[in-house]
Design an enzyme around this catalytic site. Structure first.
Site, mmCIF file in Angstrom:
data_model
loop_
_atom_site.group_PDB
_atom_site.id
_atom_site.type_symbol
_atom_site.label_atom_id
_atom_site.label_comp_id
_atom_site.label_asym_id
_atom_site.label_seq_id
_atom_site.Cartn_x
_atom_site.Cartn_y
_atom_site.Cartn_z
ATOM 1 N N ASP A 6 0.835 -1.196 0.000
ATOM 2 C CA ASP A 6 0.000 0.000 0.000
ATOM 3 C C ASP A 6 0.871 1.247 0.000
ATOM 4 O O ASP A 6 2.022 1.225 0.455
ATOM 5 C CB ASP A 6 -0.915 0.032 1.226
ATOM 6 N N LYS A 22 -11.481 -4.215 -7.025
ATOM 7 C CA LYS A 22 -12.599 -3.344 -6.670
ATOM 8 C C LYS A 22 -12.778 -2.265 -7.725
ATOM 9 O O LYS A 22 -11.801 -1.743 -8.277
ATOM 10 C CB LYS A 22 -12.355 -2.694 -5.315
#
Length: 242
Positions: A111, A193
């Protein structure tokens, strides 16, 4: 099939979108957000089960339904912060070796933000998954192993301009697809997503060039007023290199 040809081999398909009702995604005030958090049963459940955020239940629900994660698998979790999907993956693939009867898997979490340590996971925080440098680092960490599952809960920082936000998250989906197609084990799974938008139909068709089974999923734990959906692609076909 060359990997650099994948953006030129697309057609339109809508068969899996029929079950997903399109909704408008609208922002809410901080007061509305707080009220929603306080009344959300998944927020409280996440605290009780020691998950870092409620999004853990989205992956749990998808995995319970589709058996995505299995002991011994290699998993890459993109956009992992704060780490709830990583927590789920660690337990489901046994990368923390908590079950001595099952093979031990491996989980790599990436991330842009810092990710606090998670037992059983390799953490690559403060790095941008979309860069070649980070992807090279992931390959080094894999040490020759190929992932069985690539997960992406990545979302771009919202601009407030709908069409631009949609383009940005679709771009992240394609970046993830390109990476997964180059490194994954044949038969692997990819989950990304996105938000319900006009480009979603084309995205499904593009993913089907590389995966045998592709469908849209909206977990019950995904808020009903959210445009968030997940594209689940299973049984990676592999690449034919010439």
């Amino acid at each position: 099939m060359f990997i650099n040809q994948f953006t030129r081999k697309f057609s339109t398909s809508v068969r899996h979108l029929k079950a997903v009702k399109v909704k408008n995604a609208k922002g809410s005030s901080s007061h509305e957000w707080l009220s929603r958090q306080l009344s959300d049963p998944y927020v409280e459940k996440a605290k009780m089960m020691n998950y870092r955020c409620r999004s853990a239940f989205k992956l749990l629900e998808m995995d319970d339904r589709f058996q995505i994660l299995k002991p011994g698998q290699v998993v890459i979790d993109c956009g992992a912060a704060p780490g709830s999907w990583t927590q789920v993956a660690v337990k489901r693939v046994n990368s923390d070796a908590s079950d001595t009867r099952e093979p031990q898997g491996r989980v790599i979490a990436i991330d842009k933000q810092q990710i606090f340590p998670i037992d059983g996971a390799v953490i690559l925080g403060n790095v941008d998954f979309t860069t070649s440098q980070t992807q090279s680092k992931i390959l080094e960490t894999l040490a020759g192993r190929k992932p069985h599952v690539v997960l992406s809960d990545m979302a771009p920082k919202a601009t407030g301009v709908t069409h631009l936000d949609n383009e940005n998250i679709i771009h992240l989906c394609y970046v993830t697809l390109r990476f997964a197609a180059q490194v994954s084990e044949v038969g692997a799974t990819l989950v990304v997503k996105l938000w319900q938008c006009g480009q979603a139909k084309q995205l499904e068709t593009d993913f089907s060039k590389f995966y045998s089974k592709v469908k849209y999923v909206k977990p019950n734990s995904s808020r009903t007023d959210s445009a968030e959906i997940f594209l689940l692609a299973r049984n990676f076909k592999g690449l034919i290199k010439q």
